[in-house]
Design a protein around this motif. Structure first.
Motif, PDB file in Angstrom:
ATOM      1  N   UNK A  57       0.840  -1.204   0.000  1.00  0.00           N
ATOM      2  CA  UNK A  57       0.000   0.000   0.000  1.00  0.00           C
ATOM      3  C   UNK A  57       0.872   1.250   0.000  1.00  0.00           C
ATOM      4  N   UNK A  58       1.928   1.236   0.794  1.00  0.00           N
ATOM      5  CA  UNK A  58       2.811   2.401   0.901  1.00  0.00           C
ATOM      6  C   UNK A  58       3.496   2.715  -0.422  1.00  0.00           C
ATOM      7  N   UNK A  59       3.626   1.717  -1.292  1.00  0.00           N
ATOM      8  CA  UNK A  59       4.291   1.932  -2.583  1.00  0.00           C
ATOM      9  C   UNK A  59       3.536   2.931  -3.447  1.00  0.00           C
ATOM     10  N   UNK A  60       2.227   3.123  -3.177  1.00  0.00           N
ATOM     11  CA  UNK A  60       1.417   4.043  -3.964  1.00  0.00           C
ATOM     12  C   UNK A  60       1.031   5.286  -3.174  1.00  0.00           C
ATOM     13  N   UNK A  61       1.676   5.478  -2.013  1.00  0.00           N
ATOM     14  CA  UNK A  61       1.330   6.621  -1.178  1.00  0.00           C
ATOM     15  C   UNK A  61       2.596   7.364  -0.760  1.00  0.00           C
ATOM     16  N   UNK A  62       2.399   8.534  -0.187  1.00  0.00           N
ATOM     17  CA  UNK A  62       3.537   9.313   0.315  1.00  0.00           C
ATOM     18  C   UNK A  62       3.909   8.890   1.730  1.00  0.00           C
TER      19      UNK A  62
END
Length: 236
Positions: A57-62
Motif C-alpha cells: 500500500x505504501x508503494x502508492x502513497x507518500x
C-alpha cells in the motif's frame, strides 16, 4: 510515446468508487489519509489481492509502511475494515480484508442525511401550510384550529398538498371554515383521493353537480310557483 508503455497504462484499468464516499466521508469522521488508504485497499481488492501488505500500500502513497500499518489498525478499530479469516478449499488458512463495514456505515450515513433533509423539508412544508391557512383566513389561527390542523397533518391519509387543496376548495366554494374543510378531507379519504390531480378532478365534478342541482331546484321553484290572480276593481 512507446506503444507498449501506452498499452500497459490502458491495461491498468479503472476502479469504481462510490461518489457518496467522496461526499460523505467527513461525516464518518474519516480524514484524508484514511480515505486514500481505504481507496488503496479497494484498489487491491478489485484486482484480486485480498490482503495487501502495508509495504504494498505504501508503494502508492507518500506514507511509509509503518504509517500505513498504523492507519490500517486505526481503520480496523473504527470498524471501517474487517479482517476475515478462513480456510480455502485446499485447507490453506487465509486472511483477507473486507470493506463491507465501510459500505454499511456509508449507507447508514446516507440514509440518515436523507432523513434529515426530508424532515427539514417537511418542517418547511408544514410551516408553509400554516401560513397558507392564516393568509386565506386573514388572521392568526385559534388554538382549536391549530390543533385541528395538526390532526390533519398527523393523519397518514392526508398529505399536506391534499390539505392545501381542501383549503383551496373551501375558498372557491365560499365556505371558509374548518368544519367544511374537515368534511372535504373526510369525503376525499372515503373516496380514496390521495393526489392533487384526483382532488382537483373530484372538486370540479362536485361543483358541477352542485351547480346542476341548484339549477334544477330553481327551475322547480319557478314552475311550482302559483300565479297571483289579478282582480279588476273597475268591473265592480
Amino acid at each position: 510515446m512507446n506503444k507498449t508503455i501506452f498499452l500497459k497504462w490502458l491495461q491498468e484499468g479503472n476502479i469504481n468508487i462510490p461518489s457518496t464516499l467522496l461526499t460523505h466521508y467527513k461525516h464518518l469522521k474519516i480524514n484524508e489519509q484514511e480515505l486514500v488508504l481505504l481507496l488503496q485497499v479497494h484498489y487491491y481488492l478489485e484486482r484480486g489481492n485480498d490482503f495487501p501488505t502495508p509495504a504494498e500500500i505504501a508503494a502508492h502513497m507518500t506514507l511509509d509502511s509503518m504509517d500505513c500499518r498504523e492507519i490500517l489498525s486505526q481503520l480496523i478499530r473504527k470498524g471501517f475494515i474487517e479482517i476475515i479469516e478462513g480456510n480455502s478449499d485446499t485447507g490453506i488458512r487465509f486472511e483477507r480484508y473486507s470493506l463491507e463495514p465501510l459500505w454499511n456505515k456509508l449507507i447508514d450515513q446516507f440514509l440518515l442525511n436523507n432523513k434529515k433533509e426530508e424532515e427539514a423539508l417537511n418542517e418547511k412544508e408544514e410551516s408553509d401550510l400554516y401560513t397558507s391557512f392564516e393568509r386565506e383566513f386573514g388572521r392568526p389561527l385559534s388554538p382549536f384550529e391549530i390543533e385541528t390542523l395538526n390532526m390533519w397533518v398527523d393523519d397518514d391519509q392526508h398529505e399536506m398538498v391534499i390539505i392545501k387543496a381542501a383549503l383551496r376548495e373551501a375558498v372557491i366554494s365560499g365556505k371558509l371554515n374548518f368544519r367544511y374543510i374537515d368534511r372535504i378531507l373526510f369525503e376525499w379519504k372515503k373516496n380514496g383521493i390521495k393526489t392533487i390531480e384526483q382532488a382537483k378532478s373530484h372538486g370540479k365534478k362536485f361543483r358541477q353537480h352542485q351547480t346542476a342541482a341548484y339549477k334544477v331546484e330553481l327551475k322547480e321553484e319557478t314552475t311550482n310557483k302559483k300565479a297571483v290572480p289579478f282582480y279588476n276593481w273597475l268591473d265592480q
